[in-house]
Design a protein around this motif. Structure first.
Motif, PDB file in Angstrom:
ATOM      1  N   VAL A   1       0.856  -1.184   0.000  1.00 17.82           N
ATOM      2  CA  VAL A   1       0.000   0.000   0.000  1.00 17.82           C
ATOM      3  C   VAL A   1       0.896   1.238   0.000  1.00 17.82           C
ATOM      4  O   VAL A   1       1.839   1.336   0.776  1.00 17.82           O
ATOM      5  CB  VAL A   1      -0.926   0.034   1.213  1.00 17.82           C
ATOM      6  CG1 VAL A   1      -1.768   1.297   1.200  1.00 17.82           C
ATOM      7  CG2 VAL A   1      -1.811  -1.202   1.257  1.00 17.82           C
ATOM      8  N   GLN A   2       0.577   2.162  -0.891  1.00 14.68           N
ATOM      9  CA  GLN A   2       1.388   3.375  -0.989  1.00 14.68           C
ATOM     10  C   GLN A   2       0.492   4.589  -1.144  1.00 14.68           C
ATOM     11  O   GLN A   2      -0.495   4.566  -1.883  1.00 14.68           O
ATOM     12  CB  GLN A   2       2.337   3.272  -2.191  1.00 14.68           C
ATOM     13  CG  GLN A   2       3.358   4.381  -2.254  1.00 14.68           C
ATOM     14  CD  GLN A   2       4.377   4.164  -3.370  1.00 14.68           C
ATOM     15  OE1 GLN A   2       4.136   3.426  -4.318  1.00 14.68           O
ATOM     16  NE2 GLN A   2       5.516   4.822  -3.263  1.00 14.68           N
ATOM     17  N   LEU A   3       0.843   5.649  -0.419  1.00 10.00           N
ATOM     18  CA  LEU A   3       0.194   6.930  -0.581  1.00 10.00           C
ATOM     19  C   LEU A   3       1.253   7.898  -1.084  1.00 10.00           C
ATOM     20  O   LEU A   3       2.247   8.146  -0.409  1.00 10.00           O
ATOM     21  CB  LEU A   3      -0.385   7.425   0.741  1.00 10.00           C
ATOM     22  CG  LEU A   3      -1.552   6.625   1.323  1.00 10.00           C
ATOM     23  CD1 LEU A   3      -1.870   7.069   2.730  1.00 10.00           C
ATOM     24  CD2 LEU A   3      -2.779   6.771   0.424  1.00 10.00           C
ATOM     25  N   GLN A   4       1.037   8.414  -2.264  1.00  9.46           N
ATOM     26  CA  GLN A   4       2.017   9.270  -2.915  1.00  9.46           C
ATOM     27  C   GLN A   4       1.508  10.700  -2.925  1.00  9.46           C
ATOM     28  O   GLN A   4       0.558  11.028  -3.640  1.00  9.46           O
ATOM     29  CB  GLN A   4       2.272   8.787  -4.338  1.00  9.46           C
ATOM     30  CG  GLN A   4       3.359   9.548  -5.082  1.00  9.46           C
ATOM     31  CD  GLN A   4       4.753   9.161  -4.642  1.00  9.46           C
ATOM     32  OE1 GLN A   4       4.990   8.037  -4.208  1.00  9.46           O
ATOM     33  NE2 GLN A   4       5.683  10.094  -4.722  1.00  9.46           N
ATOM     34  N   ALA A   5       2.156  11.558  -2.139  1.00 13.38           N
ATOM     35  CA  ALA A   5       1.751  12.960  -2.072  1.00 13.38           C
ATOM     36  C   ALA A   5       2.647  13.799  -2.968  1.00 13.38           C
ATOM     37  O   ALA A   5       3.853  13.568  -3.044  1.00 13.38           O
ATOM     38  CB  ALA A   5       1.846  13.465  -0.638  1.00 13.38           C
ATOM     39  N   PHE A   6       2.056  14.751  -3.641  1.00 13.64           N
ATOM     40  CA  PHE A   6       2.834  15.646  -4.479  1.00 13.64           C
ATOM     41  C   PHE A   6       2.092  16.971  -4.632  1.00 13.64           C
ATOM     42  O   PHE A   6       0.939  17.103  -4.207  1.00 13.64           O
ATOM     43  CB  PHE A   6       3.122  15.022  -5.844  1.00 13.64           C
ATOM     44  CG  PHE A   6       1.913  14.500  -6.562  1.00 13.64           C
ATOM     45  CD1 PHE A   6       1.422  13.235  -6.319  1.00 13.64           C
ATOM     46  CD2 PHE A   6       1.264  15.279  -7.505  1.00 13.64           C
ATOM     47  CE1 PHE A   6       0.314  12.753  -6.988  1.00 13.64           C
ATOM     48  CE2 PHE A   6       0.162  14.812  -8.179  1.00 13.64           C
ATOM     49  CZ  PHE A   6      -0.324  13.546  -7.920  1.00 13.64           C
ATOM     50  N   GLY A   7       2.777  17.947  -5.206  1.00 13.80           N
ATOM     51  CA  GLY A   7       2.172  19.259  -5.401  1.00 13.80           C
ATOM     52  C   GLY A   7       2.761  20.353  -4.544  1.00 13.80           C
ATOM     53  O   GLY A   7       2.385  21.517  -4.673  1.00 13.80           O
ATOM     54  N   GLY A   8       3.676  20.004  -3.645  1.00 13.09           N
ATOM     55  CA  GLY A   8       4.299  21.015  -2.812  1.00 13.09           C
ATOM     56  C   GLY A   8       5.255  21.882  -3.607  1.00 13.09           C
ATOM     57  O   GLY A   8       5.525  21.636  -4.775  1.00 13.09           O
ATOM     58  N   GLY A   9       5.755  22.919  -2.957  1.00 15.17           N
ATOM     59  CA  GLY A   9       6.692  23.804  -3.625  1.00 15.17           C
ATOM     60  C   GLY A   9       6.872  25.091  -2.862  1.00 15.17           C
ATOM     61  O   GLY A   9       6.456  25.204  -1.701  1.00 15.17           O
ATOM     62  N   LEU A  10       7.488  26.041  -3.515  1.00 18.58           N
ATOM     63  CA  LEU A  10       7.732  27.359  -2.932  1.00 18.58           C
ATOM     64  C   LEU A  10       6.699  28.336  -3.467  1.00 18.58           C
ATOM     65  O   LEU A  10       6.490  28.428  -4.680  1.00 18.58           O
ATOM     66  CB  LEU A  10       9.142  27.824  -3.294  1.00 18.58           C
ATOM     67  CG  LEU A  10       9.526  29.255  -2.886  1.00 18.58           C
ATOM     68  CD1 LEU A  10       9.531  29.389  -1.365  1.00 18.58           C
ATOM     69  CD2 LEU A  10      10.900  29.604  -3.463  1.00 18.58           C
ATOM     70  N   VAL A  11       6.061  29.066  -2.558  1.00 19.95           N
ATOM     71  CA  VAL A  11       5.032  30.026  -2.958  1.00 19.95           C
ATOM     72  C   VAL A  11       5.134  31.249  -2.056  1.00 19.95           C
ATOM     73  O   VAL A  11       5.548  31.145  -0.895  1.00 19.95           O
ATOM     74  CB  VAL A  11       3.633  29.378  -2.878  1.00 19.95           C
ATOM     75  CG1 VAL A  11       3.303  28.979  -1.451  1.00 19.95           C
ATOM     76  CG2 VAL A  11       2.568  30.278  -3.458  1.00 19.95           C
ATOM     77  N   GLN A  12       4.758  32.388  -2.587  1.00 19.84           N
ATOM     78  CA  GLN A  12       4.760  33.610  -1.783  1.00 19.84           C
ATOM     79  C   GLN A  12       3.536  33.660  -0.877  1.00 19.84           C
ATOM     80  O   GLN A  12       2.489  33.070  -1.190  1.00 19.84           O
ATOM     81  CB  GLN A  12       4.773  34.833  -2.700  1.00 19.84           C
ATOM     82  CG  GLN A  12       6.109  35.068  -3.384  1.00 19.84           C
ATOM     83  CD  GLN A  12       6.155  36.392  -4.110  1.00 19.84           C
ATOM     84  OE1 GLN A  12       5.127  36.889  -4.585  1.00 19.84           O
ATOM     85  NE2 GLN A  12       7.336  36.976  -4.217  1.00 19.84           N
ATOM     86  N   ALA A  13       3.666  34.367   0.202  1.00 15.79           N
ATOM     87  CA  ALA A  13       2.534  34.555   1.103  1.00 15.79           C
ATOM     88  C   ALA A  13       1.354  35.136   0.329  1.00 15.79           C
ATOM     89  O   ALA A  13       1.527  36.027  -0.512  1.00 15.79           O
ATOM     90  CB  ALA A  13       2.925  35.490   2.243  1.00 15.79           C
ATOM     91  N   GLY A  14       0.179  34.587   0.615  1.00 16.52           N
ATOM     92  CA  GLY A  14      -1.022  34.995  -0.092  1.00 16.52           C
ATOM     93  C   GLY A  14      -1.330  34.136  -1.300  1.00 16.52           C
ATOM     94  O   GLY A  14      -2.425  34.225  -1.865  1.00 16.52           O
ATOM     95  N   GLY A  15      -0.385  33.315  -1.683  1.00 16.60           N
ATOM     96  CA  GLY A  15      -0.565  32.454  -2.847  1.00 16.60           C
ATOM     97  C   GLY A  15      -1.326  31.176  -2.532  1.00 16.60           C
ATOM     98  O   GLY A  15      -1.802  30.972  -1.407  1.00 16.60           O
TER      99      GLY A  15
END
Length: 127
Positions: A1-15
């Protein structure tokens, strides 16, 4: 069983960012899914969770009104839409799945109730 999370990154405040977590190896369509986060030097904390259908959700006070959890059971995937991001949202975000409450309206907020965990995706919010 695997849960693959993605979509993170660097963003400015308010983004905004949208995290995704795809499960494989078993279906979580009948069980709750949640998101937790761990900031540097802090303990992991609850962020948001959804019951099996997505009709019941629960959020921590710190993200309520800014974050939205949703799920697509046809894809065995849970999402976390994060708006109005703040520097204090900087953390590694983990998705988790529980297999205790079959088709329940209960929404699990305690990490001890989750059986499966993803590897985490890092979110950094700059000021």
């Amino acid at each position: 069983v695997q849960l693959q999370a993605f979509g993170g990154g660097l963003v400015q405040a308010g983004g905004s960012l949208r995290l995704s977590c795809a499960a494989s190896g078993r279906s979580f369509n009948d069980y709750g899914l949640g998101w937790f986060r761990q900031a540097p030097g802090k303990e992991r904390e609850f962020v948001a969770a959804s019951n099996w259908s997505g009709r019941r959700t629960y959020y921590s006070n710190s993200v309520r009104g800014r974050f939205t959890i949703s799920r697509d059971n046809t894809k065995n995937t849970v999402y976390l839409r994060m708006n109005s991001l703040k520097p204090e949202d900087t953390a590694v975000y983990y998705c988790a799945g529980e297999t205790r409450d079959f088709r329940s309206d209960y929404v699990a907020a305690s990490e001890t109730l989750y059986d499966y965990w993803g590897q985490g995706t890092e979110v950094t919010v700059s000021s």
